[in-house]
Design a protein around this motif. Structure first.
Motif, PDB file in Angstrom:
ATOM      1  N   ASP A  56       6.558 102.652  26.386  1.00 56.44           N
ATOM      2  CA  ASP A  56       6.884 101.239  26.234  1.00 56.44           C
ATOM      3  C   ASP A  56       6.368 100.761  24.877  1.00 56.44           C
ATOM      4  O   ASP A  56       5.632 101.486  24.197  1.00 56.44           O
ATOM      5  CB  ASP A  56       6.217 100.437  27.354  1.00 56.44           C
ATOM      6  N   PHE A  57       6.736  99.545  24.517  1.00 55.83           N
ATOM      7  CA  PHE A  57       6.110  98.923  23.365  1.00 55.83           C
ATOM      8  C   PHE A  57       4.627  98.721  23.659  1.00 55.83           C
ATOM      9  O   PHE A  57       4.236  98.456  24.806  1.00 55.83           O
ATOM     10  CB  PHE A  57       6.743  97.556  23.072  1.00 55.83           C
ATOM     11  N   GLY A  58       3.810  98.840  22.628  1.00 53.64           N
ATOM     12  CA  GLY A  58       2.410  98.498  22.763  1.00 53.64           C
ATOM     13  C   GLY A  58       2.202  97.052  22.334  1.00 53.64           C
ATOM     14  O   GLY A  58       3.149  96.271  22.220  1.00 53.64           O
ATOM     15  N   LEU A 136      -1.841  90.634  27.621  1.00 50.30           N
ATOM     16  CA  LEU A 136      -1.247  91.447  28.685  1.00 50.30           C
ATOM     17  C   LEU A 136      -0.174  90.665  29.435  1.00 50.30           C
ATOM     18  O   LEU A 136       0.907  91.196  29.727  1.00 50.30           O
ATOM     19  CB  LEU A 136      -2.336  91.918  29.654  1.00 50.30           C
ATOM     20  N   ASN A 137      -0.462  89.419  29.748  1.00 47.46           N
ATOM     21  CA  ASN A 137       0.508  88.602  30.480  1.00 47.46           C
ATOM     22  C   ASN A 137       1.787  88.406  29.678  1.00 47.46           C
ATOM     23  O   ASN A 137       2.894  88.453  30.232  1.00 47.46           O
ATOM     24  CB  ASN A 137      -0.105  87.240  30.823  1.00 47.46           C
ATOM     25  N   LEU A 138       1.638  88.186  28.370  1.00 43.60           N
ATOM     26  CA  LEU A 138       2.815  88.017  27.530  1.00 43.60           C
ATOM     27  C   LEU A 138       3.655  89.291  27.478  1.00 43.60           C
ATOM     28  O   LEU A 138       4.886  89.245  27.576  1.00 43.60           O
ATOM     29  CB  LEU A 138       2.396  87.605  26.115  1.00 43.60           C
ATOM     30  N   LYS A 139       2.992  90.414  27.315  1.00 46.58           N
ATOM     31  CA  LYS A 139       3.726  91.678  27.256  1.00 46.58           C
ATOM     32  C   LYS A 139       4.534  91.900  28.530  1.00 46.58           C
ATOM     33  O   LYS A 139       5.698  92.282  28.492  1.00 46.58           O
ATOM     34  CB  LYS A 139       2.766  92.846  27.043  1.00 46.58           C
ATOM     35  N   HIS A 140       3.899  91.652  29.672  1.00 45.80           N
ATOM     36  CA  HIS A 140       4.572  91.895  30.948  1.00 45.80           C
ATOM     37  C   HIS A 140       5.696  90.891  31.189  1.00 45.80           C
ATOM     38  O   HIS A 140       6.767  91.264  31.692  1.00 45.80           O
ATOM     39  CB  HIS A 140       3.561  91.828  32.089  1.00 45.80           C
ATOM     40  N   SER A 141       5.463  89.634  30.846  1.00 46.29           N
ATOM     41  CA  SER A 141       6.480  88.624  31.124  1.00 46.29           C
ATOM     42  C   SER A 141       7.691  88.760  30.206  1.00 46.29           C
ATOM     43  O   SER A 141       8.826  88.519  30.619  1.00 46.29           O
ATOM     44  CB  SER A 141       5.880  87.217  30.990  1.00 46.29           C
ATOM     45  N   LEU A 145      11.016  96.053  26.188  1.00 47.66           N
ATOM     46  CA  LEU A 145      11.800  97.274  26.351  1.00 47.66           C
ATOM     47  C   LEU A 145      12.918  97.059  27.374  1.00 47.66           C
ATOM     48  O   LEU A 145      14.056  97.464  27.161  1.00 47.66           O
ATOM     49  CB  LEU A 145      10.906  98.433  26.784  1.00 47.66           C
ATOM     50  N   GLY A 146      12.599  96.394  28.483  1.00 40.70           N
ATOM     51  CA  GLY A 146      13.610  96.112  29.498  1.00 40.70           C
ATOM     52  C   GLY A 146      14.728  95.234  28.963  1.00 40.70           C
ATOM     53  O   GLY A 146      15.911  95.435  29.279  1.00 40.70           O
ATOM     54  N   VAL A 147      14.370  94.271  28.135  1.00 42.81           N
ATOM     55  CA  VAL A 147      15.364  93.376  27.527  1.00 42.81           C
ATOM     56  C   VAL A 147      16.335  94.175  26.664  1.00 42.81           C
ATOM     57  O   VAL A 147      17.559  93.976  26.727  1.00 42.81           O
ATOM     58  CB  VAL A 147      14.654  92.288  26.682  1.00 42.81           C
ATOM     59  N   GLY A 167      19.986  90.025  18.542  1.00 44.99           N
ATOM     60  CA  GLY A 167      20.749  89.263  19.528  1.00 44.99           C
ATOM     61  C   GLY A 167      20.330  89.565  20.953  1.00 44.99           C
ATOM     62  O   GLY A 167      20.275  88.662  21.798  1.00 44.99           O
ATOM     63  N   ALA A 168      20.019  90.830  21.234  1.00 42.46           N
ATOM     64  CA  ALA A 168      19.599  91.213  22.581  1.00 42.46           C
ATOM     65  C   ALA A 168      18.278  90.560  22.948  1.00 42.46           C
ATOM     66  O   ALA A 168      18.084  90.082  24.075  1.00 42.46           O
ATOM     67  CB  ALA A 168      19.486  92.732  22.671  1.00 42.46           C
ATOM     68  N   ILE A 169      17.358  90.526  21.988  1.00 44.14           N
ATOM     69  CA  ILE A 169      16.050  89.908  22.250  1.00 44.14           C
ATOM     70  C   ILE A 169      16.194  88.406  22.412  1.00 44.14           C
ATOM     71  O   ILE A 169      15.576  87.801  23.300  1.00 44.14           O
ATOM     72  CB  ILE A 169      15.056  90.257  21.127  1.00 44.14           C
ATOM     73  N   LYS A 170      17.040  87.785  21.592  1.00 48.23           N
ATOM     74  CA  LYS A 170      17.276  86.338  21.704  1.00 48.23           C
ATOM     75  C   LYS A 170      17.903  86.015  23.062  1.00 48.23           C
ATOM     76  O   LYS A 170      17.504  85.053  23.734  1.00 48.23           O
ATOM     77  CB  LYS A 170      18.187  85.878  20.567  1.00 48.23           C
ATOM     78  N   ALA A 171      18.854  86.835  23.502  1.00 52.21           N
ATOM     79  CA  ALA A 171      19.512  86.594  24.780  1.00 52.21           C
ATOM     80  C   ALA A 171      18.550  86.803  25.950  1.00 52.21           C
ATOM     81  O   ALA A 171      18.591  86.080  26.941  1.00 52.21           O
ATOM     82  CB  ALA A 171      20.725  87.512  24.918  1.00 52.21           C
ATOM     83  N   GLY A 172      17.675  87.807  25.807  1.00 49.23           N
ATOM     84  CA  GLY A 172      16.776  88.143  26.911  1.00 49.23           C
ATOM     85  C   GLY A 172      15.569  87.244  27.038  1.00 49.23           C
ATOM     86  O   GLY A 172      15.034  87.055  28.142  1.00 49.23           O
ATOM     87  N   THR A 173      15.118  86.680  25.917  1.00 48.46           N
ATOM     88  CA  THR A 173      13.920  85.843  25.948  1.00 48.46           C
ATOM     89  C   THR A 173      14.228  84.361  25.776  1.00 48.46           C
ATOM     90  O   THR A 173      13.429  83.513  26.176  1.00 48.46           O
ATOM     91  CB  THR A 173      12.932  86.250  24.841  1.00 48.46           C
TER      92      THR A 173
END
Length: 225
Positions: A56-58, A136-141, A145-147, A167-173
Motif C-alpha cells: 500500500d501507500f505509506g 493513521l486515520n487519514l490514511k485509512h479513511s 490505493l483503493g481509490v 482525476g481518479a483521486i479527485k473523483a474518489g476523495t
C-alpha cells in the motif's frame, strides 16, 4: 518618567517578538498530508526490522502549513519524540508508516524526524499521540490505493496518464490532489507521492489553499510496491 517609557516600550517589543514566535510555530492554516510510495526505486531500499509492510501507500507526514505555502518547523525543542506515548499505535505505524531507508531500522527515526520537525508545530491542536493517530486515520479513511484501483489504476509497473491519476483521486476523495513524481532507475517518470490538504483539526480533507508545484510527465509509471 523617561526611563519608565523606555522600559515600557522594551517590554512591548519583547511581547511582540514572543507573539510572533508563537504564531510562527502554532498559527498554521492547514495541513498537507502526504501518502507516499514505499520505495524510491532509484535509491537503495531496505525492509524495516519489523518486517515487510503492507502492499500500500505509506505515509510521509502531516505538515502544518501557511496559506502562502511556507511552513513552520522545529517548533518546540522541549517536546522530543517519546515512543512510550504512542505505544498503542506502534504496530499499526510499523505497517502503515514504515521507513525503507538503508540500513534497516524499526522506523522510529523516521517518526522522530516527522514529529520534531512538523508535529511539534501542531501541538496547539494535536499532542504527540493525537498527531500520529491523525496520520493513521487519514490514511485509512482516504484509502488512496483503493481509490486508484477502483479506477483501474494498479501498482503494476504500467504507464497511466497523469490526468487519469489526478482525476481518479479527485473523483474518489472529492478534492484536488497534487501528484509528485520521481525517476526510476531507467529515468522514467513514476508516481511517488500525493499531496492532499487537511483542515486544522487534522481530520477533514479540504481544497488546498495553495498547490505546491511538482513536476510529472504527461504519462507516469505506477511502480509495483
Amino acid at each position: 518618567m523617561k526611563k519608565f517609557t523606555q522600559s515600557s516600550i522594551f517590554i512591548k517589543l519583547l511581547i511582540i517578538q514572543f507573539l510572533a514566535i508563537v504564531y510562527t510555530c502554532h498559527g498554521f492554516d492547514f495541513f498537507y498530508f502526504w501518502p507516499g510510495s514505499l520505495c524510491d526505486a532509484k535509491r537503495a531500499c531496505c525492509l524495516p526490522t519489523s518486517g515487510k509492510p503492507a502492499t500500500d501507500f505509506g505515509i510521509h507526514g502531516l505538515w502544518p502549513t501557511f496559506n502562502n505555502g511556507s511552513y513552520p518547523a522545529n517548533c518546540n525543542a522541549n517536546s522530543p519524540f517519546d515512543g512510550s506515548k504512542i505505544s498503542d499505535l506502534t504496530k499499526e505505524l510499523q505497517v502503515d508508516w514504515p521507513s525503507l531507508t538503508c540500513p534497516s531500522t524499526n522506523s522510529s527515526k523516521f517518526w522522530t524526524h516527522e514529529w520534531v520537525k512538523h508535529g511539534t508545530c501542531s501541538e496547539s491542536v494535536l499532542d504527540q499521540h493525537a498527531y500520529f493517530e491523525a496520520n493513521l486515520n487519514l490514511k485509512h479513511s482516504i484509502n488512496l490505493l483503493g481509490v486508484l484501483q477502483l479506477a483501474g489504476i494498479q501498482p503494476n509497473g504500467k504507464v497511466y496518464s497523469l490526468q487519469s491519476v489526478r482525476g481518479a483521486i479527485k473523483a474518489g476523495t472529492g478534492y484536488t490532489p497534487v501528484i509528485e513524481c520521481n525517476l526510476d532507475a531507467s529515468n522514467n517518470s513514476q508516481l511517488y507521492q500525493v499531496y492532499l490538504c487537511v483542515d486544522k483539526s487534522g481530520s477533514k480533507l479540504i481544497e488546498c489553499p495553495v498547490l505546491p508545484k511538482r513536476k510529472c510527465a504527461s504519462f507516469i509509471e505506477f511502480p509495483s510496491f
